[in-house]
Write a protein that holds these residues in place. Structure first.
Motif, PDB file in Angstrom:
ATOM      1  N   CYS A  10       0.839  -1.196   0.000  1.00 29.75           N
ATOM      2  CA  CYS A  10       0.000   0.000   0.000  1.00 29.75           C
ATOM      3  C   CYS A  10       0.875   1.247   0.000  1.00 29.75           C
ATOM      4  N   LEU A  11       0.382   2.286  -0.660  1.00 31.71           N
ATOM      5  CA  LEU A  11       1.029   3.586  -0.540  1.00 31.71           C
ATOM      6  C   LEU A  11       0.963   4.024   0.919  1.00 31.71           C
ATOM      7  N   THR A  12       1.873   4.878   1.333  1.00 27.74           N
ATOM      8  CA  THR A  12       1.860   5.419   2.684  1.00 27.74           C
ATOM      9  C   THR A  12       0.505   6.066   2.953  1.00 27.74           C
ATOM     10  N   GLY A  13      -0.069   5.729   4.100  1.00 28.31           N
ATOM     11  CA  GLY A  13      -1.346   6.305   4.498  1.00 28.31           C
ATOM     12  C   GLY A  13      -2.562   5.495   4.094  1.00 28.31           C
ATOM     13  N   TYR A  14      -2.349   4.306   3.491  1.00 25.83           N
ATOM     14  CA  TYR A  14      -3.466   3.456   3.079  1.00 25.83           C
ATOM     15  C   TYR A  14      -3.340   2.063   3.701  1.00 25.83           C
ATOM     16  N   GLU A  21      -8.482   1.779   1.767  1.00 23.10           N
ATOM     17  CA  GLU A  21      -8.888   2.552   2.937  1.00 23.10           C
ATOM     18  C   GLU A  21      -7.784   3.526   3.329  1.00 23.10           C
ATOM     19  N   GLU A  22      -8.170   4.743   3.670  1.00 23.93           N
ATOM     20  CA  GLU A  22      -7.197   5.766   4.034  1.00 23.93           C
ATOM     21  C   GLU A  22      -7.085   5.880   5.554  1.00 23.93           C
ATOM     22  N   CYS A  23      -5.864   6.009   6.041  1.00 19.30           N
ATOM     23  CA  CYS A  23      -5.635   6.209   7.471  1.00 19.30           C
ATOM     24  C   CYS A  23      -6.282   7.519   7.909  1.00 19.30           C
ATOM     25  N   PRO A  24      -6.737   7.588   9.170  1.00 17.71           N
ATOM     26  CA  PRO A  24      -7.392   8.811   9.646  1.00 17.71           C
ATOM     27  C   PRO A  24      -6.439   9.997   9.660  1.00 17.71           C
TER      28      PRO A  24
END
Length: 86
Positions: A10-14, A21-24
């Motif tokens: 995953c790309l950073t933050g996912y 899904e994206e990190c909060p």
């Protein structure tokens, strides 16, 4: 949102098995800039918040935007009287 030579990360933050899904975020920063998101294909998106006397004791309930239950103040560095973290 994939990355890696074999599109297997995953790309950073996912996070999630499909990296959709994206990190909060708060103020445009992952985990309010006060923690680390459990990201990646096996991640949950939960924030592991900072807990130190210098950077503050941030709680995971609101993705590192509020103090944990044993601290207060603008930087979450002040201990509540009679309480300990944990």
């Amino acid at each position: 949102y994939w990355t890696g030579a074999a599109c297997d990360q995953c790309l950073t933050g996912y996070f999630s098995s499909r990296c959709t899904e994206e990190c909060p975020k708060s103020r445009g920063l992952i985990c309010a800039g006060r923690g680390v998101c459990l990201e990646g294909t096996r991640g949950t998106g939960k924030c592991n918040c900072t807990t130190s006397p210098v950077a503050g004791y941030w709680g995971t309930e609101n993705n590192c935007t509020d103090c944990d239950s044993a601290h207060f103040g603008p930087s979450c560095t002040l201990a509540c009287p009679g309480l300990t973290a944990g």
